[in-house]
Scaffold this motif. Structure first.
Motif, PDB file in Angstrom:
ATOM      1  N   PHE A 248      42.141  68.064  -6.617  1.00  0.00           N
ATOM      2  CA  PHE A 248      42.459  67.288  -5.408  1.00  0.00           C
ATOM      3  C   PHE A 248      41.162  66.906  -4.695  1.00  0.00           C
ATOM      4  CE2 PHE A 248      47.058  67.708  -5.108  1.00  0.00           C
ATOM      5  CZ  PHE A 248      47.311  68.790  -5.955  1.00  0.00           C
ATOM      6  N   THR A 249      40.978  65.635  -4.474  1.00  0.00           N
ATOM      7  CA  THR A 249      39.759  65.189  -3.789  1.00  0.00           C
ATOM      8  C   THR A 249      40.101  64.273  -2.613  1.00  0.00           C
ATOM      9  OG1 THR A 249      39.540  63.314  -5.309  1.00  0.00           O
ATOM     10  CG2 THR A 249      38.294  65.299  -5.848  1.00  0.00           C
ATOM     11  N   VAL A 250      39.198  64.312  -1.614  1.00  0.00           N
ATOM     12  CA  VAL A 250      39.302  63.416  -0.464  1.00  0.00           C
ATOM     13  C   VAL A 250      38.134  62.440  -0.584  1.00  0.00           C
ATOM     14  CG1 VAL A 250      39.317  63.276   2.057  1.00  0.00           C
ATOM     15  CG2 VAL A 250      40.176  65.350   0.901  1.00  0.00           C
ATOM     16  N   PRO A 251      38.381  61.132  -0.483  1.00  0.00           N
ATOM     17  CA  PRO A 251      37.284  60.171  -0.649  1.00  0.00           C
ATOM     18  C   PRO A 251      36.097  60.488   0.261  1.00  0.00           C
ATOM     19  CG  PRO A 251      39.386  59.034  -0.535  1.00  0.00           C
ATOM     20  CD  PRO A 251      39.664  60.480  -0.246  1.00  0.00           C
ATOM     21  N   ASP A 252      34.913  60.525  -0.318  1.00  0.00           N
ATOM     22  CA  ASP A 252      33.647  60.734   0.405  1.00  0.00           C
ATOM     23  C   ASP A 252      33.525  62.096   1.083  1.00  0.00           C
ATOM     24  OD1 ASP A 252      32.673  58.218  -0.306  1.00  0.00           O
ATOM     25  OD2 ASP A 252      33.761  57.268   1.338  1.00  0.00           O
ATOM     26  N   GLN A 253      34.371  63.025   0.744  1.00  0.00           N
ATOM     27  CA  GLN A 253      34.247  64.373   1.324  1.00  0.00           C
ATOM     28  C   GLN A 253      34.311  65.421   0.206  1.00  0.00           C
ATOM     29  OE1 GLN A 253      36.567  65.182   4.922  1.00  0.00           O
ATOM     30  NE2 GLN A 253      36.968  62.998   5.116  1.00  0.00           N
ATOM     31  N   PRO A 254      33.266  65.464  -0.608  1.00  0.00           N
ATOM     32  CA  PRO A 254      33.311  66.344  -1.783  1.00  0.00           C
ATOM     33  C   PRO A 254      33.534  67.812  -1.438  1.00  0.00           C
ATOM     34  CG  PRO A 254      31.101  65.398  -1.469  1.00  0.00           C
ATOM     35  CD  PRO A 254      32.015  64.691  -0.538  1.00  0.00           C
ATOM     36  N   GLN A 255      33.058  68.219  -0.250  1.00  0.00           N
ATOM     37  CA  GLN A 255      33.214  69.644   0.111  1.00  0.00           C
ATOM     38  C   GLN A 255      34.665  70.031   0.332  1.00  0.00           C
ATOM     39  OE1 GLN A 255      31.983  67.258   1.919  1.00  0.00           O
ATOM     40  NE2 GLN A 255      32.881  67.352   3.960  1.00  0.00           N
TER      41      GLN A 255
END
Lengths: 203, 401
Positions: A176-183
């Protein structure tokens, strides 16, 4: 300028030359054709099983149907389909080759069984993986914060060690990823065979 | 510079043609690149015409592949078909802890859209992006760049030539990883195949179990005009104590299907040579290409079905009964039949990735907050007696034919 035009014309003519089929070319089957081929293969596999398997406990899923044309050296073409299943009974991949050369009479040529074989998820498995992963607290938090912005990709690892307890299991990593928020990324490891979240620790 | 201007500027060297509708089910992009790419077309000395396409390999992950590639050794002669279908058939990632990822055959991954941010600066010619249908576009799945490739040659008389090369590449979105599929077509006829591995590690730790390989597994058709008229040899540079080294060229595996181990001390080269096409040398030489490996090492895995890793190069004949496209099944395809027609070359090249602190973020253990720097695996297809003389040298009055 003239030579430039001549060049472009020559290039266009070269492009207009029909490119011969020289390797397998994927062909699209209609939904109906796919259904016919799948049904044929299911029947073949059921006959092979001889009704000995409890499919409610250990299901067998249709993964995909890939159809292609194959040129022969003599200029004719063969139409074939590879139908892939994952069988939870034994944790094996089944690949069935179907001859489609006679559209009304598809014919099963062979069935092969593979262990620890690369096999994408079938749609019902994908849904089950997402359902399990969305139940993880960290994912729920992300979902609350980011809603539909959350992107999920599914990785399907294979265990190649025959002595490993998860050998033959259907494993998935939901990423699961959030665009531009790799952390903010959350990776959830699942075992679909045991219907279980492996990590992060559900406790 | 707008994309339209960029397109017009580069039109001298490049043209993209959408073939859809001209050849039945065939949909492909076509790229023509003349060299020198920074000179008008009428001054072109060599050129490549590359037909490429995007497909789901075996119905699974998307790949950029070369459908056909033609090279023109000089403006005065017709182009020669060098490559048929050449593709990355698998990306195999075995971990020391027993986990295996097959990014192509085990998934339905997509190519990732590229933007101008992904492209290099205008080097020899402005970069371009193509969409899925092969049309120039502001964002796209396929990148086209032309770069300087250092000194192509420098002679003893103070003369030299900077080489140029065309890059066609795409990026596969492999969940946590990104894979760059790169094809390089040089002005001197050489073609290079590369796989670049980058992005986020699978595990947020760097213990031994997380050490892994990224193996590019390519499936190649080298045509040289007509593949059925070629034969395949193995050239080795052998040396033994007490004997001078010698170059030994033999039919590959006694002209039968099979695989070979790449032994570094033998400088092995797979030679694809035409039986019927000769260059203009006096006496004429048979035209050929050699597969030159670039290897960190030879991956060997011993799990069920991993026999495909036990050889570094395989050669099989084209089977008219079934599409033989699954790299993992190559040992089954290579069943010792005589190689007497079009052959398929299978080659794997791997890089070892032992995670290091540079892969992770500020806390030193988050794979999501850092990335693995791109590491490249690959090999070259180098002309051998394809030209009659040094290509692109000032005195090649016959255009190197």
């Amino acid at each position: 300028m003239q030579s430039h035009r001549a060049y472009l014309l020559a290039l266009f003519l070269a492009a207009a030359t029909v490119v011969p089929i020289q390797a397998q070319e994927t062909i699209r089957l209609s939904a109906e054709q796919k259904e016919t081929v799948s049904r044929l293969v299911e029947t073949t596999l059921d006959t092979r099983d001889n009704g000995a398997k409890n499919r409610s406990v250990r299901p067998r899923y249709l993964v995909d149907v890939w159809a292609y044309v194959l040129p022969s050296p003599h200029g004719s073409v063969q139409k074939l389909a590879e139908v892939t299943h994952f069988d939870y009974d034994g944790g094996v991949t089944l690949r069935t080759l179907v001859d489609l050369s006679q559209p009304d009479q598809p014919r099963v040529q062979k069935v092969e069984t593979f262990t620890a074989y690369p096999t994408p998820l079938a749609e019902p498995e994908r849904q089950r993986a997402l359902q399990l992963a969305e139940g993880v607290a960290q994912v729920q938090t992300l979902r609350e914060q980011h809603g539909d912005k959350l992107k999920v990709r599914l990785l399907v690892p294979v265990v190649a060690d025959a002595d490993h307890p998860r050998f033959g299991h259907r494993l998935v990593q939901a990423y699961f990823t959030v665009p531009d928020q790799p952390q903010q990324t959350v990776a959830v490891d699942l075992d679909l065979t045991d219907h279980k979240v492996l990590a992060p620790d559900p406790q | 510079m707008t994309w339209m201007k960029r397109f017009l500027v580069s039109a001298a060297g490049v043209m993209v043609v959408w073939l859809s509708g001209l050849a039945g089910a065939v949909e492909a992009g076509q790229t023509m690149q003349t060299f020198p790419a920074d000179q008008p077309v009428r001054q072109a000395r060599t050129s490549w015409r590359v037909v490429w396409d995007i497909t789901r390999h075996g119905g699974r992950s998307e790949i950029l592949y070369i459908k056909e590639a033609y090279f023109r050794r000089s403006p005065q002669e017709p182009e020669i078909k060098v490559l048929g279908d050449c593709r990355l058939a698998e990306i195999f990632v075995p971990y020391a802890n027993g986990t295996r990822i097959y990014d192509i055959s085990g998934h339905n991954f997509n190519l990732e859209p590229l933007t101008s941010k992904d492209l290099g600066p205008t080097c020899v010619a402005p970069p371009l992006l193509y969409n899925r249908d092969g049309a120039v576009s502001e964002t796209g799945l396929v990148a086209h760049e032309v770069h300087d490739s250092h000194l192509r040659w420098k002679d003893a008389h103070g003369r030299s030539l900077r080489g140029q090369e065309m890059h066609l590449w795409s990026v596969l979105d492999g969940s946590n990883y990104r894979y760059i599929m790169l094809y390089i077509f040089r002005d001197d006829g050489q073609v290079s195949f590369r796989l670049g591995a980058t992005a986020h590690n699978l595990f947020s730790k760097n213990d031994d179990g997380t050490t892994h390989l990224h193996a590019g597994c390519w499936r190649l058709n080298v045509e040289l005009g007509k593949a059925s008229q070629n034969y395949i040899q193995l050239a080795r540079f052998l040396s033994k104590p007490g004997q001078p080294p010698r170059n030994v060229v033999e039919p590959f595996n006694n002209n039968r299907e099979g695989g070979m181990v790449w032994k570094a001390e033998e400088f092995p080269r797979l030679r694809i040579e035409s039986r019927v096409r000769f260059n203009g040398h006096n006496p004429p030489s048979k035209m050929g290409y050699e597969l030159i490996a670039h290897r960190q090492g030879n991956p060997r895995l011993y799990g069920p079905g991993e026999e495909f890793t036990h050889r570094d190069i395989w050669v099989t004949r084209q089977d008219p009964q079934q599409a033989e496209i699954h790299y993992r099944d190559v040992p089954k395809y290579a069943n010792n039949e005589t190689l007497n027609g079009p052959a398929i070359i299978w080659h794997q090249a791997a890089v070892l990735h032992s995670p290091r602190d540079e892969d992770f973020g500020r806390n030193g253990y988050s794979s999501n907050e850092g990335v693995a720097i791109t590491t490249w695996a690959g090999f070259d297809l180098r002309p051998r007696n394809f030209f009659a003389s040094t290509p692109l040298y000032p005195n090649d009055a016959n255009g190197g034919r």
